[in-house]
Design an enzyme around this catalytic site. Sequence first.
Site, short mmCIF file in Angstrom:
data_model
loop_
_atom_site.label_atom_id
_atom_site.label_comp_id
_atom_site.label_asym_id
_atom_site.label_seq_id
_atom_site.Cartn_x
_atom_site.Cartn_y
_atom_site.Cartn_z
N PHE A 1 0.84 -1.19 0.00
CA PHE A 1 0.00 0.00 0.00
C PHE A 1 0.88 1.25 0.00
O PHE A 1 1.78 1.38 0.83
CB PHE A 1 -0.90 0.02 1.24
CG PHE A 1 -1.84 -1.16 1.33
CD1 PHE A 1 -3.12 -1.09 0.83
CD2 PHE A 1 -1.42 -2.35 1.92
CE1 PHE A 1 -3.98 -2.17 0.91
CE2 PHE A 1 -2.27 -3.43 2.01
CZ PHE A 1 -3.55 -3.35 1.50
N CYS A 2 0.60 2.16 -0.93
CA CYS A 2 1.19 3.50 -0.97
C CYS A 2 2.71 3.45 -0.82
O CYS A 2 3.39 2.82 -1.60
CB CYS A 2 0.53 4.38 0.09
SG CYS A 2 0.82 6.15 -0.15
#
Length: 604
Positions: free
Chosen positions: A342-343
């Site tokens: 994620f991210c």
Amino acid sequence: MAQPATDPPGRKAGTSGTGPESASRPESASGSAPGSDSAPASGRPADGPEDAADAALGLDMVLVDAARGPLRRLVPPAGTALRFGRSLARQPGTVARRTGELARELGRIAAGRSELAPGKKDKRFADPAWSGNPLLRRAMQLHLATARTAWELIEDAHLDWQDDERIRFTATNLVDALAPSNIPVVNPLSLKAAIDTGGRSAVEGVKRLVRDLSTPPRVPSMVEPDAFTVGEDLAATPGAVVFRTPVFELIRYTPTTETVREVPLLMVPPTINKYYIADLAPGRSIAEHYVNSGQQVFMMSWRNPDERHAEWGLDTYGQAILDAMDAVERATGTPRVAFQSFCSGGIILAMVLAHLAATGRQDRVTAASFAVTVLDWSRAGTITALMDDDVEAATEKSRKKGYLDGAQLAEVFAWLRPNDLIWNYWVNNYLQGKPPPNFDILYWNSDTVRLSAALHRDFIEIAVGNTLTQPGKATMLGTPVDLSAVTVDSYITAGIADHICPWQACYRSTQLLGGDTRFILSTNGHIASLVNPPGNPKSTFQVAEDTPPDPQEWLRKAETVRGSWWPDFMTWVGERSGGQIPAPTGPGDLEELAEAPGTYVFDK
């Protein structure tokens, strides 16, 4: 017909720019409210991907701005202000025309003949008093007319995209701050609350204001501090910590099915927030859904670094992922893993995969997922609109302290969407004296973490140089990074209204990575595109069979699928996770050190 006044004129192609906002639904500082079709920072509803691109401000800009301090949000750089003024000075006719138009509109407002009205999604002026009371209507129209003139003058200045980006960012914050809806004696909601409560709302509002200003981040509270309890209401999926290093804890979630897929899934959360964005309230937990789908799931929980950990950089976190892989193998007896990141966690994972490819160990990975992750930073945000001295000052400040404070990051995220995340709560908390509504994403967002000085520096250097697009320009653990050598299949997700990582920037990862890719464009923004459980009737995602170089070509070919992308990912990763085996009953060669959610998640 009333004329909407909150929409700025169109921008030059390729700019990401900001303008007045019109959405009011609460959203996390990193995304939009679940199920909402939130407006981007441009003030236009996020009706399509082009609008979402305009809304983008960029994770890179956040990291610089957080270190530089709050004044950057209200005062443009001196050089930008000078060039803006100089450009307008060379166009006296244009300035005179805009001034005349404003004067005529003000005359119509004073006479009660103006047709200016807020955009349909501008909830600041939704109360009937704003249109029914002549004085309030004039105050609202005065603000709208002045704001419109400001955006028109910025457009008329024809600045280069860097200065345009800067001046719009400053103008957005100033215009939103000066809205009459923020003034206690003007906002009808404030007056009604004071009358209904006999003045108690005003007293309670002052108390809340003093409390919020006394400690960072000095912005209105978006959720009460006792609204949720980590380990009970949030991060509640059963499991145990089976491995711990000074950098992370590894959580193994307890299987709920009789059989599981052979290859386990290792989840790499962002380093800027705590891991439980992937394990929110039951029924809204990504990890819970995966476990219930028969997937073996392991989660990394990063430690909250302090000044002792200032030298933890990309290599430190890259080694942590390798350590987690080894631990998962010991726990399952399976030498291969699939990843979901994620991210900012996806940035690190991509570099680790390149390292594994360069060292002949890529066969340990069967698949990789990158959620709201930007690897190609060309026009991904506003970092290139910042001068070198901005970057140097930002990294020097965190270097001296040893870390970038999470409260500073939370403050910057809030100011990226001031109407939604500042003034919406200003009115609710202070003018009406009401507690903010409980919302699990906003509670997670307020549970801040620090970013080590070295990792802060490394992320900014990658963004400024856009080094991941140039084979060999960046390194991971001493190995040159070449993302084209990463040939494992990848599943890439983005949010159509993401103002941190615009979907087009996320899409460009399909051209960098060497394996087959599946790109999913989800509804909503940075976080709500992730927290998208099945059962939401408003949820959709778009997908196409191939990933051509041009994201707009992909969009033309994409079909819309109703529902959440979570089951689609489970099908995709299941095809790359081997056969079914009996669900394990213990931690293999490891031992259970603590019950989930572990200990690092509670670090303050």
